[in-house]
Design a protein around this motif. Structure first.
Motif, PDB file in Angstrom:
ATOM      1  N   SER A 293       4.865  -2.268  14.224  1.00  0.00           N
ATOM      2  CA  SER A 293       3.848  -1.456  13.609  1.00  0.00           C
ATOM      3  C   SER A 293       3.327  -1.707  12.155  1.00  0.00           C
ATOM      4  O   SER A 293       4.032  -2.009  11.490  1.00  0.00           O
ATOM      5  CB  SER A 293       4.169   0.111  13.753  1.00  0.00           C
ATOM      6  N   THR A 294       2.056  -1.661  12.224  1.00  0.00           N
ATOM      7  CA  THR A 294       1.124  -1.723  10.722  1.00  0.00           C
ATOM      8  C   THR A 294      -0.101  -0.812  11.024  1.00  0.00           C
ATOM      9  O   THR A 294      -0.231  -0.131  11.891  1.00  0.00           O
ATOM     10  CB  THR A 294       0.564  -3.097  10.385  1.00  0.00           C
ATOM     11  N   CYS A 295      -0.713  -0.497   9.848  1.00  0.00           N
ATOM     12  CA  CYS A 295      -1.665   0.112   9.880  1.00  0.00           C
ATOM     13  C   CYS A 295      -2.699  -0.933   9.267  1.00  0.00           C
ATOM     14  O   CYS A 295      -2.673  -2.282   8.948  1.00  0.00           O
ATOM     15  CB  CYS A 295      -1.946   1.391   8.996  1.00  0.00           C
ATOM     16  N   VAL A 296      -4.216  -0.588   9.371  1.00  0.00           N
ATOM     17  CA  VAL A 296      -5.280  -1.560   9.015  1.00  0.00           C
ATOM     18  C   VAL A 296      -4.815  -2.179   7.372  1.00  0.00           C
ATOM     19  O   VAL A 296      -5.085  -3.721   7.530  1.00  0.00           O
ATOM     20  CB  VAL A 296      -6.917  -0.830   9.151  1.00  0.00           C
ATOM     21  N   LYS A 297      -4.522  -1.374   6.646  1.00  0.00           N
ATOM     22  CA  LYS A 297      -3.995  -2.045   5.385  1.00  0.00           C
ATOM     23  C   LYS A 297      -2.953  -2.990   5.406  1.00  0.00           C
ATOM     24  O   LYS A 297      -3.219  -4.093   4.912  1.00  0.00           O
ATOM     25  CB  LYS A 297      -3.879  -0.984   4.284  1.00  0.00           C
ATOM     26  N   GLY A 298      -1.958  -2.988   5.944  1.00  0.00           N
ATOM     27  CA  GLY A 298      -0.721  -3.584   5.993  1.00  0.00           C
ATOM     28  C   GLY A 298      -1.196  -4.955   6.968  1.00  0.00           C
ATOM     29  O   GLY A 298      -0.657  -5.865   6.529  1.00  0.00           O
ATOM     30  N   LYS A 299      -1.863  -4.611   8.034  1.00  0.00           N
ATOM     31  CA  LYS A 299      -2.403  -5.840   8.983  1.00  0.00           C
ATOM     32  C   LYS A 299      -3.342  -6.609   8.480  1.00  0.00           C
ATOM     33  O   LYS A 299      -3.285  -7.946   8.597  1.00  0.00           O
ATOM     34  CB  LYS A 299      -2.434  -5.063  10.138  1.00  0.00           C
TER      35      LYS A 299
ATOM     36  N   SER B  37       7.667  -3.783   6.582  1.00  0.00           N
ATOM     37  CA  SER B  37       7.756  -5.162   6.248  1.00  0.00           C
ATOM     38  C   SER B  37       7.303  -5.946   7.299  1.00  0.00           C
ATOM     39  O   SER B  37       7.237  -5.522   8.494  1.00  0.00           O
ATOM     40  CB  SER B  37       9.303  -5.503   5.759  1.00  0.00           C
ATOM     41  N   PHE B  38       6.855  -7.307   6.784  1.00  0.00           N
ATOM     42  CA  PHE B  38       6.346  -8.257   7.995  1.00  0.00           C
ATOM     43  C   PHE B  38       6.341  -9.479   7.449  1.00  0.00           C
ATOM     44  O   PHE B  38       6.530  -9.823   6.246  1.00  0.00           O
ATOM     45  CB  PHE B  38       4.852  -7.813   8.539  1.00  0.00           C
ATOM     46  N   ASP B  39       6.128 -10.610   8.279  1.00  0.00           N
ATOM     47  CA  ASP B  39       5.996 -12.096   7.887  1.00  0.00           C
ATOM     48  C   ASP B  39       4.541 -12.039   7.613  1.00  0.00           C
ATOM     49  O   ASP B  39       3.614 -11.689   8.151  1.00  0.00           O
ATOM     50  CB  ASP B  39       6.236 -12.975   8.768  1.00  0.00           C
TER      51      ASP B  39
ATOM     52  N   TYR C 286       0.867  -1.213   0.174  1.00  0.00           N
ATOM     53  CA  TYR C 286       0.027   0.025   0.241  1.00  0.00           C
ATOM     54  C   TYR C 286       0.961   1.338   0.054  1.00  0.00           C
ATOM     55  O   TYR C 286       1.549   1.423  -0.978  1.00  0.00           O
ATOM     56  CB  TYR C 286      -1.046  -0.003   1.192  1.00  0.00           C
ATOM     57  N   CYS C 287       1.052   2.032   1.342  1.00  0.00           N
ATOM     58  CA  CYS C 287       1.392   3.230   0.919  1.00  0.00           C
ATOM     59  C   CYS C 287       3.090   3.256   0.836  1.00  0.00           C
ATOM     60  O   CYS C 287       3.580   2.233   1.172  1.00  0.00           O
ATOM     61  CB  CYS C 287       0.990   4.304   2.094  1.00  0.00           C
ATOM     62  N   GLY C 288       3.751   4.425   1.074  1.00  0.00           N
ATOM     63  CA  GLY C 288       5.162   4.653   0.757  1.00  0.00           C
ATOM     64  C   GLY C 288       6.032   4.488   2.087  1.00  0.00           C
ATOM     65  O   GLY C 288       7.252   4.673   1.839  1.00  0.00           O
TER      66      GLY C 288
HETATM   67  S1  SF4 Z   1       1.459  -1.021   6.684  1.00  0.00           S
HETATM   68 FE1  SF4 Z   1       0.047   0.916   6.428  1.00  0.00          FE
HETATM   69  S2  SF4 Z   1       1.561   2.382   7.082  1.00  0.00           S
HETATM   70 FE2  SF4 Z   1       2.640   0.373   6.751  1.00  0.00          FE
HETATM   71  S3  SF4 Z   1       3.251   0.586   4.645  1.00  0.00           S
HETATM   72 FE3  SF4 Z   1       1.705  -0.632   4.695  1.00  0.00          FE
HETATM   73  S4  SF4 Z   1      -0.104   0.884   4.165  1.00  0.00           S
HETATM   74 FE4  SF4 Z   1       1.728   2.270   4.820  1.00  0.00          FE
END
Ligand code: SF4
Ligand code: SF4
Ligand code: SF4
Ligand code: FES
Length: 984
Positions: free
Chosen positions: A297-303, A273-275, A267-269
């Protein structure tokens, strides 16, 4: 400074000031610690880490090491205290590990039970008088399993800083509370998942794990409860140690079917990164821990935003247009047709009748191959990507002044600033994890926060100073405060002398920018502008963050330049805590431009006009290359209308929805003689194509992305490409070869080898240096040394000095007038991404934000008789759309705001074809409309389960002192009550 101390009779050397718990864990001492997490710091709720320090019992997580300290971690008293503390936790947590979805080898409660060789608990498990809360679409809370460690509270209050969670320590039955006691689904929770990620047991679990992770955890509830009863029934006789052996065997079996693959967010810039934990094609969960940018940390989109990958409407076959319909075709047929059409078109109209658009969602390697296809195979520089739509003006402003078109430093450098100034960026929603670091520094470390924006978004609400300049006038106040600083001798004269060229000419150019002029132009006061200027010069380091509120204007490049000029005048470059941070929108906006998806630049910003550069690429590619600048996205659309551009190949971009003035763009696309679109889904853009290639999303391929920090990271393949689809790099290679190119890349690493060999900026980038969670921030020298903080020694101009670049005042296009009386602002939102092609396919996100909406101010709503749910029609000179109103004080007066993520009502039906004068970035933010209030009134477009309706409960953290004040609390005394089992 190094010091020596004694740990269990061993002398150990370590850094002064380290936390004792960190030292013990680093040296592999087996010490229980349930509430401690190194990214959260000491919470002190669990007491399990109690050790003897110089003869006194104390919590290792709250103790700093000191010289000569004597520590005993397993003395009889320490051992007894640890057991007593853990026993208290077991009162709140039923051990049914064999049928628990959290039994994956990393459950802290399970592992501590094992470490302490607990056989029986002294205090029996006691249920709490609360139901499981499953009202959030992504995770659930089970109070009966919650050990009240407070990790989740700490993460929510002080890492994410959403300030939703607390614990009611004074209650007879404490539990975790959302907004002080609301159901999760009706709280301010933004579903970032921090709390779930750090929970040391199964109290907070991703719903995607439930019934899926274990072999038996998916049994129907009655059977599951029966099994739990059996386990609890035999526990008094055989003890936990025997039971744990069974659960460990089960956990080991899971290892063989649970895959854990590192990826980088698509998603965003920000570059989190994560498993990704998977079982077959099911995503069990996203596990962030080691990412260099995001940690936990993540946001709703990444998690939680990945369901789109398995959406039933993925494209799985090439499609060829027949009349108004498409038919399925084989890869061979589709590739052959495209190659034949491109060849014929080129023969008939010349190479510049073709154009290529790369994707800022796809990998660096894919952008590289696309521009190589355009330049080396077709012979045109008509090559661009969607950074044209957002970030090109920021890049231009930085190239003009400091020499590199990227963030000056890392997010860590932003955290170190004395003051952060955010202009035209809704950072908490558009770059959520980056925003957490600013919110943390502001909340916990006294960083000053100043926000200039049209809307009162979260960062504005949190700011020490928030002001709202009139739309499109930022250049005036930026230049005026810079002039004020120079007029009053407040500039950093030494820095300017040593490091900056062009002061005299620049100072002269500021003449029109008096404070009075700016105040009048921007609708601000002179006092406020002086206050901002003084805050900047007095701060110990200033970072300026900006985004589309600045760049998507007709003067976007000049406003970005003005920002950089201000930083130079105040000496805010060349050290941590300073610098310019244009926040890149897509995951790979930075990388696409870096890797040559640009009409004028080859990789690493090497200009096509430079004969030496061309010669190097020509030798490597064994072709001769075009030397004239190609068309950018905006010019391509105009060239189609002018009949000059006949064919186009585009991948991973939704140009029909995201370019300005959609009707104009769509009519251009329909005029193309031959159009090839490549995507994961049948996008709006695909409707205009002659051939559609089905691509694979990031989870189905390998490669690298470059985040806003210039951080290059590897992503690994989580799933095989869905049958019928192919990774974009393979499709581009297949097409190149059908055009006679003879490329033979077997893996993206081979593509990167070629990039590095041709590009000084990336000379030392190798897949080995990027292995796992390793990353590099360009420029990367051949020896692998990178530059997380730019300009430490010099600016990349021949004399090493930066350049002040004069800019002139300009006024926005399309100001509101009598006919179109409302300013129409538009941009990002937290839950959805860009046009919504991915996030609208995530059911949980759709539950939170099912529809587009239009923010209307309370004043305007009262004046026009609008309430939340009223349908309105917006009409601009370019088009119209229908949308439901949401009345909110986030906007004021005659300002409207609409998130850009919608298929039904795309905002660009209303925007114009005006652009930034330098880079042709659409002036999306310069739109005016009139509003017709329609008779229909529906429900509020934003459901009550959206976090925006919640009420945060900020507090300093978990507030453990309140626990310690309870009448029934005392610190474990370390009195052995029975012969303890030997610890593991
Ligand atoms: S988890 Fe959320 S903040 Fe992190 S890169 Fe993805 S969209 Fe961006
Ligand atoms: S905002 Fe919600 S998901 Fe994020 S940490 Fe707080 S409670 Fe958890
Ligand atoms: S829900 Fe929160 S307090 Fe309860 S065990 Fe999990 S992290 Fe600890
Ligand atoms: S780990 Fe130290 S008190 Fe919990």
């Amino acid at each position: 400074m190094m010091i020596k101390l004694i740990l269990d009779a061993q002398e150990v050397e370590t850094k002064a000031d380290e936390l004792l718990i960190d030292l013990l864990l680093r040296k592999d001492f087996k010490i229980p610690c349930v509430c401690y997490h190194h990214q959260l710091g000491p919470i002190q709720t669990c007491d399990t880490c109690i050790v003897e320090v110089n003869g006194q019992l104390g919590r290792a997580c709250a103790t700093k090491v000191s010289s000569g300290m004597q520590v005993q971690t397993k003395s009889a008293r320490a051992d007894a205290a640890q057991r007593e503390a853990f026993d208290r936790l077991l009162k709140d947590h039923m051990l049914y590990c064999t049928v628990c979805d959290n039994n994956n080898g990393n459950c802290t409660m399970h592992n501590t039970t094992k470490m302490l060789a607990v056989d029986h608990q002294k205090i029996p498990f006691t249920q709490k008088p609360y139901e499981v809360d499953a009202t959030n679409p992504f995770y659930r809370y089970d109070p009966d399993q919650c050990v009240l460690c407070g990790r989740c509270v700490e993460a929510c209050q002080n890492v994410e800083v959403n300030e939703t969670l607390s614990i009611n320590w004074e209650d007879p039955h404490p539990r975790v509370l959302w907004d002080g006691g609301k159901p999760i689904g009706e709280s301010s929770c933004v579903s970032c998942g921090h709390c779930v990620t750090v929970c040391p047991c199964n109290a907070l679990m991703e719903k995607s794990m439930l019934g899926e992770a274990g072999y038996m955890s998916g049994l129907p509830k009655p059977a599951l409860n029966g099994m739990i009863d059996i386990i609890k029934g035999i526990e008094p006789d055989i003890g936990y140690r025997s039971i744990l052996k069974v659960s460990e065997a089960e956990s080991a079996m899971r290892e063989s079917r649970t895959r854990k693959t590192k990826t980088v967010c698509t998603y965003c810039g920000v570059g989190c990164s994560f498993d990704v934990w998977t079982r077959d094609r099911h995503i069990l969960k996203i596990e962030p821990e080691e990412g260099p940018t995001n940690g936990i940390s993540t946001c709703v989109k990444g998690k939680f935003g990945w369901d789109f990958v398995n959406s039933s409407d993925r494209l799985t076959s090439p499609l060829i247009r027949e009349g108004d319909k498409f038919r399925k075709a084989s890869w061979e047929e589709a590739l052959t047709l495209v190659a034949q059409q491109f060849t014929e078109n080129k023969a008939k109209n010349g190479p510049d009748a073709l154009a290529f658009i790369s994707s800022s969602k796809c990998t660096n390697e894919e952008s590289y191959l696309m521009q190589k296809l355009a330049r080396a195979v077709i012979g045109t520089n008509n090559m661009d990507n969607c950074s044209r739509y957002c970030q090109a003006p920021a890049t231009e402003g930085l190239f003009r002044t400091v020499g590199y078109g990227g963030d000056s430093g890392s997010i860590r450098d932003i955290e170190n600033a004395g003051m952060v100034l955010i202009i035209g960026s809704n950072t908490a929603e558009a770059h959520p994890v980056l925003a957490t670091r600013v919110k943390q520094a502001h909340k916990l470390r006294g960083q000053k926060l100043v926000v200039a924006d049209l809307r009162k978004h979260e960062m504005a609400e949190r700011a020490d100073l928030f002001f709202q300049p009139k739309p499109g006038t930022d250049i005036a106040w930026l230049c005026a405060i810079t002039r004020y600083i120079l007029d009053n001798g407040l500039e950093k004269a030494e820095f300017l002398d040593q490091w900056v060229n062009g002061l005299d000419e620049y100072y002269k150019s500021l003449e029109p920018f008096t404070l009075e002029f700016a105040a009048k132009t921007c609708g601000l006061t002179v006092e406020l502008l002086k206050q901002v200027a003084h805050m900047i010069v007095e701060a110990n380091g200033v970072c300026i963050l900006w985004a589309m509120g600045i760049t998507q204007h007709s003067m976007g490049s000049d406003s970005s330049t003005a920002i950089s000029n201000l930083l130079l005048v105040t000496g805010n470059y060349m050290r941590t805590g300073t610098g310019a941070y244009p926040l890149r929108g897509h995951n790979n906006v930075q990388g696409a431009g870096d890797h040559g998806a640009h009409p004028e630049n080859l990789t690493g910003y090497q200009n096509v006009h430079d004969p030496e550069v061309r010669a190097r690429f020509e030798a490597a590619w064994k072709v001769s290359l075009p030397s004239t600048k190609g068309l950018d996205n905006f010019q391509m659309i105009e060239a189609i209308h002018a009949g000059k551009l006949k064919a186009m190949y585009l991948f991973g971009e939704e140009i029909a929805l995201v370019d300005g003035n959609s009707n104009h763009v769509e009519s251009a696309l329909s005029k193309l003689e031959f159009f090839v679109a490549q995507d994961v889904f049948f996008s709006k853009t695909c409707q205009f194509a002659n051939v559609i290639f089905p691509a694979s999303p990031s989870l189905e391929k390998e490669g690298t992305f470059t985040s806003t920090e210039r951080r290059i990271q590897r992503l690994y393949q989580v799933f095989e490409p869905l049958e019928g689809s192919r990774p974009d790099w393979r499709i581009i290679q297949d097409l190149a070869n059908h055009l006679g190119a003879k490329w033979n890349y077997q893996h993206p690493s081979e593509i990167y080898q070629e990039i590095a060999s041709l590009t000084p900026l990336f000379a030392g980038v190798t897949y080995e240096r990027l292995e796992g969670y390793k990353s590099l921030q360009w420029p990367v020298a051949a020896d692998g040394n990178d530059e997380p903080l730019l300009y430490v020694k010099r600016f990349p101009f021949p004399d090493g000095k930066a350049r002040l670049h004069p800019v002139a005042m300009s006024i926005p296009t399309e100001p509101a007038d009598e006919e179109f009386d409302l300013h129409f602002n538009n941009g990002c939102m937290l839950e959805h991404f860009h046009e919504g092609n991915m996030t609208y396919r995530v059911p949980g996100i759709r539950e939170k934000v099912p529809h587009a909406f239009l923010e209307v101010s309370p004043e305007l709503a009262a004046e026009r008789g609008i309430q939340s749910g009223t349908w309105v029609q917006l009409i601009s000179p370019y088009g119209k759309l229908r949308v439901r109103a949401l009345v909110t004080d986030r906007v004021q007066g005659k300002e409207l705001y609409m998130p850009m993520n919608s298929f039904e009502s795309p905002v660009n039906l209303l925007t114009s074809s005006h652009t930034d004068t330098v880079t042709h970035t659409p002036a999306y933010k310069e739109s005016s409309v009139r509003m017709v209030v329609l008779p229909e009134i529906g429900e509020s477009p934003l459901p009550k389960v959206n976090s925006r309706f919640g009420h945060r409960t900020p507090q300093s953290g978990v507030e453990v002192e309140r626990k310690w004040q309870r009448a029934d609390y005392e610190m474990p005394k370390g009195e052995p009550v029975q012969a303890a089992a030997k610890r593991n």
